[in-house]
Motif scaffolding. Sequence first.
Motif: not given
Length: 262
Positions: A132-146
């Motif tokens: 939910t934030s750009p800071e989190e994308l610096q660690k990982q990116a996860t596509v919602k399966s739903s």
Amino acid sequence: MADTSKEHLLHLIKRLSHTISNLFESHSIGAVAGLAIAIFFTWRLLRSPGEPQRRQRKRQAATSSSPGVSTHSNASVVPSGVGSSSADSRAQNVVDELFQPVKPTLGQIVRQKLSEGRKVTCRLLGVILEETSPEELQKQATVKSSVLEVLLEITKFCDLYLMEQVLDDESEKRVLGALEDAGVFTSGGLVKDKVLFCGTENGRSSFVRQLEPDWHIDSNPEVISQLARFIKYQLHVSPVRSERAAANVFSAPSLEQFFGSI
């Protein structure tokens, strides 16, 4: 009894008319063929009672004209209208069994919900991605399966652009890799060139205004509010229900729930 028979027949005609409308909207050849079969059998069922009644009348005439034959046999004659009512019931059973309400497909729901819009822009964070934030994308990116099924349906008939604010180039690569691993680019409706990145929230708003989509989907209420007077329709994705920003802004806890796929 004749009035009752007419009411049954009118009811059947209304049901068949409604069914025909649903079938042509669903573009199902098999369903249309089934309709033809049902009409044929309904016609046979409605028609068949008349023949025994005609034969019965002929037998009555022959009996009355033959001397010495007892008239008590007339007591076994089926009352007028009983056979017709039974045929109506059987015909309605045929319609009920063969033509249950047609459930729309997810593709039909998506087209209806988007009001046949042909261009859609959508933010990634909080909508397509778990993060939910750009800071989190610096660690990982996860596509919602739903969300995948809905996303792929949108790409089948819409020109879809995905966009997000990132803090570095590695975040971009991480997001593209997650989308590719999820199979988003394999359907042919979405290509990597249509995944756009910017450094600020205002940059995303600028992308949307330049693309002039029919729909924009976002999780940031401020962006939704800023674009309300420029974009025809918007969807605000938020787990917390908020006040409607404008008449052309809809809201839902998630993209997939807006289309009713879960």
